[in-house]
Design a protein around this motif. Sequence first.
Motif, PDB file in Angstrom:
ATOM      1  N   ARG A 148      33.132  40.244  13.226  1.00  0.00           N
ATOM      2  CA  ARG A 148      33.203  41.276  14.259  1.00  0.00           C
ATOM      3  C   ARG A 148      34.592  41.307  14.900  1.00  0.00           C
ATOM      4  O   ARG A 148      35.173  42.391  15.082  1.00  0.00           O
ATOM      5  N   ARG A 149      35.127  40.154  15.231  1.00  0.00           N
ATOM      6  CA  ARG A 149      36.463  40.124  15.830  1.00  0.00           C
ATOM      7  C   ARG A 149      37.503  40.709  14.887  1.00  0.00           C
ATOM      8  O   ARG A 149      38.366  41.502  15.299  1.00  0.00           O
ATOM      9  N   ALA A 150      37.436  40.316  13.617  1.00  0.00           N
ATOM     10  CA  ALA A 150      38.406  40.839  12.650  1.00  0.00           C
ATOM     11  C   ALA A 150      38.266  42.348  12.484  1.00  0.00           C
ATOM     12  O   ALA A 150      39.265  43.071  12.422  1.00  0.00           O
ATOM     13  N   ALA A 151      37.026  42.842  12.410  1.00  0.00           N
ATOM     14  CA  ALA A 151      36.812  44.277  12.205  1.00  0.00           C
ATOM     15  C   ALA A 151      37.284  45.084  13.409  1.00  0.00           C
ATOM     16  O   ALA A 151      37.860  46.172  13.263  1.00  0.00           O
ATOM     17  N   LEU A 152      37.057  44.588  14.611  1.00  0.00           N
ATOM     18  CA  LEU A 152      37.527  45.307  15.802  1.00  0.00           C
ATOM     19  C   LEU A 152      39.054  45.393  15.822  1.00  0.00           C
ATOM     20  O   LEU A 152      39.630  46.440  16.135  1.00  0.00           O
ATOM     21  N   LEU A 153      39.726  44.290  15.490  1.00  0.00           N
ATOM     22  CA  LEU A 153      41.191  44.301  15.436  1.00  0.00           C
ATOM     23  C   LEU A 153      41.688  45.264  14.355  1.00  0.00           C
ATOM     24  O   LEU A 153      42.623  46.049  14.577  1.00  0.00           O
TER      25      LEU A 153
END
Length: 796
Positions: free
Chosen positions: A588-593
Motif C-alpha cells: 500500500r505504501r509503495a502504491a500510494l507513492l
Amino acid sequence: MRWPSFHGIWFTLGLLLGFVLGWLARPWQAWLQERLRAWRQRRQQASGPSVEELRRAWARVVLPRWQSLHIAATLAPLDAFALPPQVTPLPPLLAPEDDPTIPQAYALWPFLPDAPTLDAAYRAPGLALTEALQGGASLLLIGPYGSGKTVALAWLALRLLYQDQPELTEQNLQWPWWLHADQIGQHALPDDPLTLVFDLLLEGIDRRHADALRSLWREAAQQGTALLLVDGLDEVPPGRRPKVLAFLERMAQVYPRVRMVVAAAPDAWGPLTRLNLQPVAMRAWDAEQAQAFTQRWLAWWEQEGWSDIPPERQPQPEVLAAWLLRDQGSRPVLPMEWVLRNWQLTAGDGVGQDWRALLEGWMRRLVPPEAWEPEVWYRIARRQAFPWTDTNPELQGGDPWQEEPSLRAQALPDALAHPVVRTRFLHPLAQVWWLAQGLPPQDTRWAQDPWWHLQTWLLGFVGQQGRGEPAAQRLLQDVLQPLYPRFWEAGWAVALAPKAPWAREVLQALAQRMQQMGLPVGQRVRAALALLQARPPRLAALFRTLLQHPERSVRVAAILALGLLNDPDAAASALQRVLLQHPSPWERRAALLALARQDTRAAIEAVAEWLLQENDAARREAAEALALAPKWGHQALQEAAGYEDAMVRRAAIYGLARIRAEWARALLQRLAQDDPEWLVRNLAGSVLEALDRPSALTPRPPRPLHREPWLLEAAARLGLSVAAGPPAWQALAHILQEGTPDEQRQALRRVIFLPHERWVPLVASLLRHEDPRVAEDALTTLWFLYWAGTRFPLTL
C-alpha cells in the motif's frame, strides 16, 4: 563609610578645563591616530601576517583551481552554476511515531548509493551537505560517476574559504584542505601526514605566507578547525588505493580532530568506515533541482553566452527551458548528464542524448579541430586507467610511451585537463570515452581483475561498438550470493549499450534476478532500476505481470518500478488495482507513492481517497504521498487541511511536513494556533518544533561500542557482560543472533563500522528475517562489509 568631599566650583572649573584642552588637541588628533595605527601595524608585522591576510594570500592561489572543478569550467566559475549539494544519509533507526517529519514509507527500500535516482524520484528524506556536517561526523560521500561528487567538494571548499555558510561557521570549521587522491598516491607516505598536506597545498605561495600557514594549520589540525576534503578516490585504480587509504588512516591516528569528507564510487573506498566515516549518498536531481539549474544556466547564457548575437536573433530562454523540462518530465537525472544536455541545447550542436553523444559533443565543443589528437589522448587515458598492468609481463617492453618518446612531451589540452592534477582528464568519463575509441578489438586486458566501476562504463561504451561480450559473460556468471556484485556491473553497463550483442542476455538475467526467490527488496529494486535505464520493449508489461507474483518483495519492487516509468497511462490503472486488492501495508505504501508520482488528477484522486479511510496509518501514508505531486497533490493537501473531519486535517499535517515551502509552513502554523481540535493543534505544533530542530537524519560520530546505551540494555537483558574490546564485540554477536528486531537493527548498523569477515555469516543469517526491516538492514550491512574489502564465502 566616609564619602569624598565634593566642591561644585572646582568641579565646574575642571570640566571647563577639559573641554578647552580637548578643543586645543583637535588639530593633533589625526596625527596621533596615524601614529597609533602605524605602531599597531609594526607590531603586527613583527609578529607575522594576520589570519585574514593569510587567507587572502592562499585564496589567490587556490581559488582559480577550485572554481574550475566542474564540467563547464571554460564558460564560468563553479559558483555561477553550482547548486547546494544534497545527500541521502543512512536511514535513522526511528519509528515514524518518534519523529513526525520522517515518512512511514522511508523503510520501503534500503540505502542504495549506487542507484541515486530512486531516492530523488520518491524524495526520500535528505540533507544539504552542510547540514550533514552539523552532527560533528566525518563523511564518506558515495556516488557513481557523474553524480556531482567533485562539484560538491569544491563547492564545500569554497564555502569554507569564503566563510559564507552559517552552518559551517557555527562548527568553527575554517580551513578547507582539498586534495585529489592521485596527488596523494604519487607521494611517499610521511610519518606526519600534515607535511604532505603542506607540500601539496602551499605550492605557489611565497615563503613568508607559507611558513605562517604551516604554523596556523598545525594549530587548526590540533583544534579541529580544518576539514580534509579528498576527491577522486574512484579515479585511482585499485593498485594505488592502499597508499591513499593509508594516508587517511595515518591522518585519523595522528590528528583525530581533523574531520574528513572523502568522495568515492560505491565500489572504491575500502575500509574507511573503520575510521568512523559516516556514509552519505549523492542524490540525483529531481524535477525541481533540474529546473533550478536550467534557469541559472539560461540566465548566464542570456547575459554572457549570447552577448555577441543581436537580441532579435537570440534564442528564447523560456522556450528552451520548456523544451528541456518537458523532455525530462519528472525523471531524476545525474547532474553531469543534465549539464551536458543543457549545454548541447544552448550551443545548438547536439547529435544525441545518450552519454556517448553528450561526451563527444562536449569534447568537440572544447577542443578546436586542428588540436584534435585522438591517438595521443587514447594512450594517455590507457596509462591513467590501467597502471596495474605495468607489472604484466605481456606489457613489459611494449609500452608505447617507451617506444615513442615524442608522446611524453604531449599533454592534454587545457580544456580537457584537470585544473589541479594536470596529467589527468577533467572527468573520468572523458577518460573512459577515449579508451573506448582507441581500444583494439583483440585487446581484452582492460577487462582484467580487479574490476572497478570505470571498467563498467568502458564495457558500456565498447558495447555500443558491438564488442565486450566476453567481459559481460564473465560478469553474468557471478556466483557470490546474495550480493552478486559483478552481476550488477553488467546490469549498469547494459543501460549504456541496450543494443549490444550481449544486452539481451543481460536484460533477461535482470528480469530473472528481479523474481529470484529469497532476495530482499534492495536487490530487486537494483534490477528494476537497471531495466528502467536500458528501457527494453514491453517493460511496463513485465512490471504489471510481476504485480501478481506470490512473493511480496517482488510486488513491492514492481510497484516502485511502475511509478518510475513516467508513463501514467501504463502505470495508473495497474497501481489503482493494487490499492483495491487489500494490499499489505508495504504494498500500500509503495502504491500510494507510485501513484502520487504520476501527478495526474485521476491518480491524485485515487490517493486522496485514502485520506478518508479509518486506518490512521493509511491516512498518514496517503498524505505523505501527496507531497510528491506539486501540481495536484499539494492542492489536495491544502483542501484536506480545511476538511471538516479532524482526522483528515490531522493526516494532512504529515504531508505538509514534507513540503519545504513557505505556504506549507504558514498552513501548519495556522493549524497549530487556530484549529478547534486539540489533537490537530498538538500534532501541528510538534511538527513545527521538529522542523526547527536539527534533523534526526544528521550523521553523528558513533560512541565507543561498550558505551552504547542500546547495547548495555540488550546485554543486561541477555545476561551478558560488556567491556571495551572483545567482550563488547561478543555481546554484539549475541545480539545479532538473539536480540529483538529493534536490537538487531541497531547491531547491524554498528557492524558497518567494524568490517571483519567473522560478521558475514551472522549478518547473512538475517536476510530471511520475518521483519522486512531487519532483512533490508542486513543487506545494507553486507554491502558495506563487501565494499570494505571483507573476505566473503562464495555462498552465504
